[in-house]
Design an enzyme around this catalytic site. Structure first.
Site, PDB file in Angstrom:
ATOM      1  N   TYR A 232      -2.599  60.288  55.520  1.00 42.39           N
ATOM      2  CA  TYR A 232      -3.592  60.113  54.396  1.00 42.39           C
ATOM      3  C   TYR A 232      -3.982  61.453  54.030  1.00 42.39           C
ATOM      4  O   TYR A 232      -3.088  62.357  53.960  1.00 42.39           O
ATOM      5  CB  TYR A 232      -5.024  59.429  54.849  1.00 42.39           C
ATOM      6  CG  TYR A 232      -5.565  58.890  53.664  1.00 42.39           C
ATOM      7  CD1 TYR A 232      -5.000  58.174  52.740  1.00 42.39           C
ATOM      8  CD2 TYR A 232      -7.021  59.310  53.476  1.00 42.39           C
ATOM      9  CE1 TYR A 232      -5.658  57.548  51.822  1.00 42.39           C
ATOM     10  CE2 TYR A 232      -7.404  58.639  52.289  1.00 42.39           C
ATOM     11  CZ  TYR A 232      -6.861  57.798  51.518  1.00 42.39           C
ATOM     12  OH  TYR A 232      -7.558  57.537  50.401  1.00 42.39           O
TER      13      TYR A 232
ATOM     14  N   ARG B 174      -6.818  57.179  38.914  1.00 44.25           N
ATOM     15  CA  ARG B 174      -7.527  58.575  39.308  1.00 44.25           C
ATOM     16  C   ARG B 174      -7.500  58.742  41.029  1.00 44.25           C
ATOM     17  O   ARG B 174      -8.066  58.794  41.733  1.00 44.25           O
ATOM     18  CB  ARG B 174      -9.161  58.556  38.884  1.00 44.25           C
ATOM     19  CG  ARG B 174      -9.627  59.817  38.916  1.00 44.25           C
ATOM     20  CD  ARG B 174     -10.917  59.903  39.825  1.00 44.25           C
ATOM     21  NE  ARG B 174     -10.565  59.674  41.415  1.00 44.25           N
ATOM     22  CZ  ARG B 174     -11.468  59.761  42.462  1.00 44.25           C
ATOM     23  NH1 ARG B 174     -12.799  59.646  42.183  1.00 44.25           N
ATOM     24  NH2 ARG B 174     -11.010  59.227  43.556  1.00 44.25           N
TER      25      ARG B 174
ATOM     26  N   LYS C 234      -4.584  54.410  53.196  1.00 48.60           N
ATOM     27  CA  LYS C 234      -6.011  54.021  53.494  1.00 48.60           C
ATOM     28  C   LYS C 234      -5.804  52.779  54.247  1.00 48.60           C
ATOM     29  O   LYS C 234      -6.763  52.873  55.392  1.00 48.60           O
ATOM     30  CB  LYS C 234      -6.659  53.679  52.230  1.00 48.60           C
ATOM     31  CG  LYS C 234      -7.921  53.463  52.398  1.00 48.60           C
ATOM     32  CD  LYS C 234      -8.622  54.470  51.416  1.00 48.60           C
ATOM     33  CE  LYS C 234     -10.193  54.671  51.564  1.00 48.60           C
ATOM     34  NZ  LYS C 234     -10.592  55.545  50.635  1.00 48.60           N
TER      35      LYS C 234
ATOM     36  N   GLU D 222      -9.809  51.120  44.982  1.00 47.90           N
ATOM     37  CA  GLU D 222      -9.664  52.463  45.439  1.00 47.90           C
ATOM     38  C   GLU D 222      -8.994  53.178  44.298  1.00 47.90           C
ATOM     39  O   GLU D 222      -8.273  52.811  43.569  1.00 47.90           O
ATOM     40  CB  GLU D 222      -8.666  52.388  46.288  1.00 47.90           C
ATOM     41  CG  GLU D 222      -8.218  53.514  47.053  1.00 47.90           C
ATOM     42  CD  GLU D 222      -9.080  54.191  47.869  1.00 47.90           C
ATOM     43  OE1 GLU D 222     -10.223  53.560  48.402  1.00 47.90           O
ATOM     44  OE2 GLU D 222      -9.038  55.628  48.066  1.00 47.90           O
ATOM     45  N   ASP D 223      -9.616  54.417  44.028  1.00 47.30           N
ATOM     46  CA  ASP D 223      -9.158  55.493  43.092  1.00 47.30           C
ATOM     47  C   ASP D 223      -9.163  54.860  41.573  1.00 47.30           C
ATOM     48  O   ASP D 223      -8.072  55.017  41.026  1.00 47.30           O
ATOM     49  CB  ASP D 223      -7.978  56.044  43.643  1.00 47.30           C
ATOM     50  CG  ASP D 223      -8.368  57.043  44.498  1.00 47.30           C
ATOM     51  OD1 ASP D 223      -9.473  57.554  44.761  1.00 47.30           O
ATOM     52  OD2 ASP D 223      -7.333  57.814  45.255  1.00 47.30           O
TER      53      ASP D 223
ATOM     54  N   ASP E  50     -14.822  52.083  48.008  1.00 41.31           N
ATOM     55  CA  ASP E  50     -14.921  53.204  48.729  1.00 41.31           C
ATOM     56  C   ASP E  50     -15.388  54.694  48.355  1.00 41.31           C
ATOM     57  O   ASP E  50     -16.373  55.120  48.525  1.00 41.31           O
ATOM     58  CB  ASP E  50     -13.607  53.572  49.705  1.00 41.31           C
ATOM     59  CG  ASP E  50     -13.995  54.490  50.537  1.00 41.31           C
ATOM     60  OD1 ASP E  50     -15.033  54.363  51.371  1.00 41.31           O
ATOM     61  OD2 ASP E  50     -13.115  55.682  50.604  1.00 41.31           O
ATOM     62  N   ASP E  51     -14.877  54.987  46.942  1.00 42.78           N
ATOM     63  CA  ASP E  51     -15.074  56.162  46.322  1.00 42.78           C
ATOM     64  C   ASP E  51     -16.608  56.208  46.172  1.00 42.78           C
ATOM     65  O   ASP E  51     -17.209  57.124  46.147  1.00 42.78           O
ATOM     66  CB  ASP E  51     -14.188  56.226  45.062  1.00 42.78           C
ATOM     67  CG  ASP E  51     -12.837  56.061  45.186  1.00 42.78           C
ATOM     68  OD1 ASP E  51     -12.397  56.602  46.295  1.00 42.78           O
ATOM     69  OD2 ASP E  51     -12.291  55.236  44.661  1.00 42.78           O
TER      70      ASP E  51
ATOM     71  N   ASN F  71     -13.381  68.054  46.747  1.00 45.29           N
ATOM     72  CA  ASN F  71     -12.287  68.073  47.228  1.00 45.29           C
ATOM     73  C   ASN F  71     -11.184  68.513  46.282  1.00 45.29           C
ATOM     74  O   ASN F  71     -11.372  68.260  45.303  1.00 45.29           O
ATOM     75  CB  ASN F  71     -11.741  66.916  47.961  1.00 45.29           C
ATOM     76  CG  ASN F  71     -12.617  66.539  49.188  1.00 45.29           C
ATOM     77  OD1 ASN F  71     -12.873  67.366  50.035  1.00 45.29           O
ATOM     78  ND2 ASN F  71     -13.156  65.179  49.279  1.00 45.29           N
TER      79      ASN F  71
END
Ligand code: NAD
Length: 542
Positions: free
Chosen positions: A98, A151, A169, A240-241, A263-264, A403
């Site tokens: 990951y 993204r 993930k 996700e994303d 999750d984000d 990040n």
């Protein structure tokens, strides 16, 4: 004599099935029984020998991306050994399967593509998504991680190449919490890409057209959700994303129609709030005693602010009182009610009218005690800002969460030095321990992996009808409960990553208990929830 393998497979088909393949660990009797005599070399290995052989090979590879590719191949050959390796040493292997390596893997996905490790649902599949989902060989999928690739991490729009994210993930769901891999399914929704480089790349693996938007996009997502509900009843969807402009909307629209979470937004919120809970508790204060400033008002920042308010409600505040303790600064400055450009999410935190202050002025004027960065603007927590934080409170809480490391709002060294060693520090990307005034301070990493795998296992165990935000608050509290005063005194607000599997079990048990207590679970409450959760967890044995 041939006898049936539980999978119904034999011969080369059995050796090619990663779920059931044991490679050289098939016994001589099994080789005889399943029609694989002669298809393997003579040696009969133990899983320990197989694991060592492969670990040695991985260690010999020069670059992390090579290790990633080798491990992806192993995942396709022998799932048991793949997870023995990951589960045996998650701290070493998580950064390979990951983040950060998965970022490069997604960027080069087209070049390294080997086999389908999940399902691609493209615009060509409109009207037949159920048929596409039924092509997946496992009929009992219980957990899907899905992205539309818009993204991907901090890399932006990678279209169908974002598939590396759900694959990686889901590997962590299993490696960390033991979510059974055969119950999971990675999905990439290929709705086009606006990435010019990919559109012009002949090796791009996705649809070479621009992204669909508006109602066309909404209808695509709608058909996807309805198809999942039909083909895999009871399946949870983890978004996700997705880009900021879709993420919160999709979550809100579907969370009561299908068991789902993002999750984000929510996983980040869980880990952020957990760190704040630990820091305030160890300071001998309450959440409501702080003044919070969120620098960067996107999915992560607003997600953490919202969950923090849920946690403060539990301390007895009204939602409005809780919101009044939180302030946002976005790219235009402090969010105030005098501004006319605010989204509904930001409006919740427009606590007073007034001018749009800079971050530095806001920290001083509001007397901020907790400063959280999700802005992706490196170096934005400057020396004057951190010095001001140290004047505002005895132990300022400073969490630059952006990040990767190059985007961090400040470094651990800067936070410790400029605050005179007072800062309680956690960041999105890891920083090494730092020596200050003869004391070693260990910065924490607010890694979502403390929350999402455990949430996945709790959901699989208790099968709730829906996942309220409160579940993430429960997860945050359980994680925080693992940090002792002694650990906190060395600087950390999270348990060490070396104990990630243990903390996943603690968090999953607490969340499952919450699902049972709140009447959301659809399975009968067992006498011992911890043992029940452990029993649901995958063990990488033949
Ligand atoms: P996002 O794109 O939704 O939000 C970023 C926000 O920062 C946007 O609202 C943008 O307007 C704002 N911003 C841009 N320039 C700014 C400026 N000059 N001043 C103030 N704000 C500015 O992205 P996100 O999902 O919220 O993620 C943001 C960052 O947080 C990323 O770097 C991501 O890697 C990090 N993150 C960390 C964790 C973690 O460590 N656990 C989890 C999630 C996200």
């Amino acid at each position: 004599m041939k006898t049936n393998h539980p999978s119904g497979k034999s011969g080369m088909d059995l050796l090619r099935d990663p779920r059931w393949n044991k490679g050289t660990a098939f016994t001589r009797e099994e080789r005889e029984a399943y029609g694989i005599l002669g298809l393997l070399p003579d040696i009969v290995s133990t899983p320990e020998t197989q694991t060592k052989r492969i670990e040695a090979h991985i260690a010999s590879l020069p670059r992390d991306i090579d290790k990633y590719i080798y491990l992806a191949d192993l995942q396709e050959r022998n799932l048991t050994i793949y997870y023995r390796i990951l589960m045996g040493d998650p701290v070493t292997y998580m950064p390979i399967v990951y983040t950060p390596t998965v970022g490069e893997a997604c960027q080069t996905f087209g070049r390294n593509y080997r086999r389908p490790q999940g399902i691609y649902i493209t615009l060509r599949h409109r009207g037949k998504m159920k048929q596409v989902l039924r092509n997946w060989p496992e009929p009992n999928v219980q957990f899907i991680t899905v992205t539309d690739g818009e993204r991907i991490l901090g890399l932006g729009d990678l279209g169908a190449q974002g598939m590396g994210i759900p694959i990686g993930k889901l590997a962590l769901y299993t490696a960390v919490a033991g979510v059974p891999p055969h119950l999971t399914l990675p999905i990439a929704l290929d709705v086009g890409t606006n990435n010019e480089e990919l559109l012009n790349d002949p090796l791009y693996i996705g649809l070479a057209q621009n992204r669909i938007v508006g109602t066309e996009y909404d209808n695509f997502i709608d058909e996807f959700v309805e198809s999942v509900k039909d083909v895999f009843p009871g399946c949870t969807i983890q978004w996700e994303d997705f880009a900021n402009h879709h993420a919160a909307e999709i979550l809100e629209q579907y969370r009561h129609r299908v068991c789902s979470f993002n999750d984000d937004i929510q996983g980040t919120a869980g880990v952020g709030v957990s760190g704040i809970m630990t820091a305030t508790r160890c300071k001998g204060e309450r959440l409501q005693d702080q003044t919070y400033l969120f620098f960067g008002a996107g999915s992560a920042g607003i997600g953490i602010a919202d969950l923090l308010c849920t946690a403060m409600e539990r301390e007895g505040l009204t939602r409005e009182e809780a919101q009044h303790r939180c302030w946002l600064v976005d790219s235009k400055g402090l969010v105030t009610s005098s501004r006319t450009d605010l989204t509904p999410a930001k409006l919740r935190y427009a606590n007073k009218p007034g001018e749009t202050l800079s971050l530095e002025d806001a920290v001083r004027e509001l007397g901020v005690t907790v400063l959280l960065g999700t802005s992706t603007i490196p170096g934005s927590f400057t020396q004057p800002i951190i010095e001001q934080m140290a004047r505002n409170t005895e132990r300022p809480i400073i969490f630059p969460y952006s990040n990767p490391t190059s985007k961090s709002e400040c470094t651990a060294e800067q936070a410790y030095t400029w605050s005179g060693g007072k800062a309680i520090f956690a960041s999105g990307s890891p920083f090494p321990p730092f020596e200050y005034d003869g004391k070693t301070l260990t910065p924490s990493q607010g890694n979502n992996v403390y929350i999402f795998p455990a949430m996945g296992l709790a959901v699989l165990a208790a099968k709730p009808t829906t996942i309220p935000d409160e579940a993430f608050s429960v997860a945050a509290r359980a994680l925080s409960g693992m940090v002792t005063q002694e650990m906190f005194d060395s600087g950390v607000v999270y348990p060490p990553l070396t104990r990630i599997r243990e903390s996943a079990h603690v968090v999953a048990t607490a969340v499952a208990e919450y699902f049972f207590d709140s009447g959301l679970a659809t399975v009968e409450r067992p006498a011992d929830v911890g043992a029940f959760v452990a029993d649901k967890s995958y063990k990488p044995d033949y």
